[in-house]
Design an enzyme around this catalytic site. Structure first.
Site, PDB file in Angstrom:
ATOM      1  N   HIS A 154     -33.137  39.802 -71.573  1.00 19.24           N
ATOM      2  CA  HIS A 154     -34.415  39.249 -71.138  1.00 19.24           C
ATOM      3  C   HIS A 154     -34.145  37.955 -70.377  1.00 19.24           C
ATOM      4  CE1 HIS A 154     -37.516  41.645 -73.358  1.00 19.24           C
ATOM      5  NE2 HIS A 154     -36.422  42.030 -73.990  1.00 19.24           N
ATOM      6  N   ASP A 159     -38.074  39.185 -65.568  1.00 23.70           N
ATOM      7  CA  ASP A 159     -39.252  39.695 -66.259  1.00 23.70           C
ATOM      8  C   ASP A 159     -40.508  39.469 -65.428  1.00 23.70           C
ATOM      9  OD1 ASP A 159     -37.648  40.512 -68.291  1.00 23.70           O
ATOM     10  OD2 ASP A 159     -38.461  39.167 -69.818  1.00 23.70           O
TER      11      ASP A 159
END
Length: 243
Positions: A154, A159
């Site tokens: 992540h 993202d």
């Protein structure tokens, strides 16, 4: 319309446990088109503490890597100038908004909603659109066939880029009528009607008796299912006092 797709990475899941923001990304989108990369904001932040093990496994940003990065206080003014007046688009907005409000509060600033025009939570949108299904960012990327092969950990910036595609996919139907209207034929038709072009008379089609009988049988089934008179019959055969 100016919108900012925003994401943060943090040292842990709970802001109440003293966790801090360690990465923030804000990707600009104007009129549903992403701006060039030089109009995006992406900063790593020294949170002044270690990440919890679970969070570290998610984002991979070590204390050593972040040691020479600026504090949130050092980038706060830049960040607020960038998002000022825009609409924020965030996946699971309460999480990021809670962390932003905490960081801003430590600096004596008001909540993030004091600086932006509004906040859209794409997780809530997805739950409303796909109730009962998985609606994580990964799941939505798979559902909309958005390539996320370059995402191993992540990261706030990647993202945001994925979320921008998810948001456009989630809201594509909302502006389809506007897109159709803006097309040459639709716009020309609308203009001609607005100028009083005479319309052709409506054509009344005769319905075969067998079809009418089948329709009545279907309405009888509906009457039984609602334990009364179905709405169609109420509309087509209003009570005498209402006529």
């Amino acid at each position: 319309m100016r919108q900012i797709i925003l994401d943060t990475e943090t040292t842990g899941l709970r802001v109440e446990d003293g966790n801090r923001i360690l990465e923030i990304a804000a990707v600009e989108m104007i009129d549903r088109k992403l701006s060039p990369a030089d109009r995006h904001l992406h900063r790593y932040i020294n949170p002044g503490r270690d990440s919890e093990e679970g969070a570290l496994n998610v984002h991979g940003l070590t204390t050593e890597f972040l040691a020479d990065k600026p504090k949130f206080a050092d980038i706060a003014d830049e960040f607020l100038r960038f998002v000022e007046g825009a609409e924020l688009i965030i996946h699971n907005a309460p999480f990021d908004v809670g962390y932003l409000n905490m960081e801003l509060g430590k600096l004596g600033r008001g909540p993030i909603t004091d600086y932006v025009s509004g906040v859209i939570d794409t997780l809530k949108m997805a739950k409303d659109t796909f109730p009962g299904k998985r609606n994580s960012l990964d799941a939505l990327c798979d559902r909309f066939e958005i390539d996320r092969s370059g995402r191993t950990l992540h990261g706030a910036l990647i993202d945001c880029e994925l979320l921008s595609e998810v948001y456009l996919a989630l809201t594509r139907g909302q502006d389809s009528l506007l897109i159709d209207f803006a097309s040459g034929d639709a716009a020309a038709d609308a203009a001609s009607f607005s100028q009083g072009r005479p319309r052709k008379p409506l054509v009344r089609a005769a319905v075969p008796a067998a079809d009418l009988a089948q329709h009545e049988e279907y309405l009888d089934v509906l009457d039984k299912s609602v334990k009364g008179t179905c709405l169609w019959r109420e509309l087509t055969n209003p009570p005498a006092e209402a006529q």
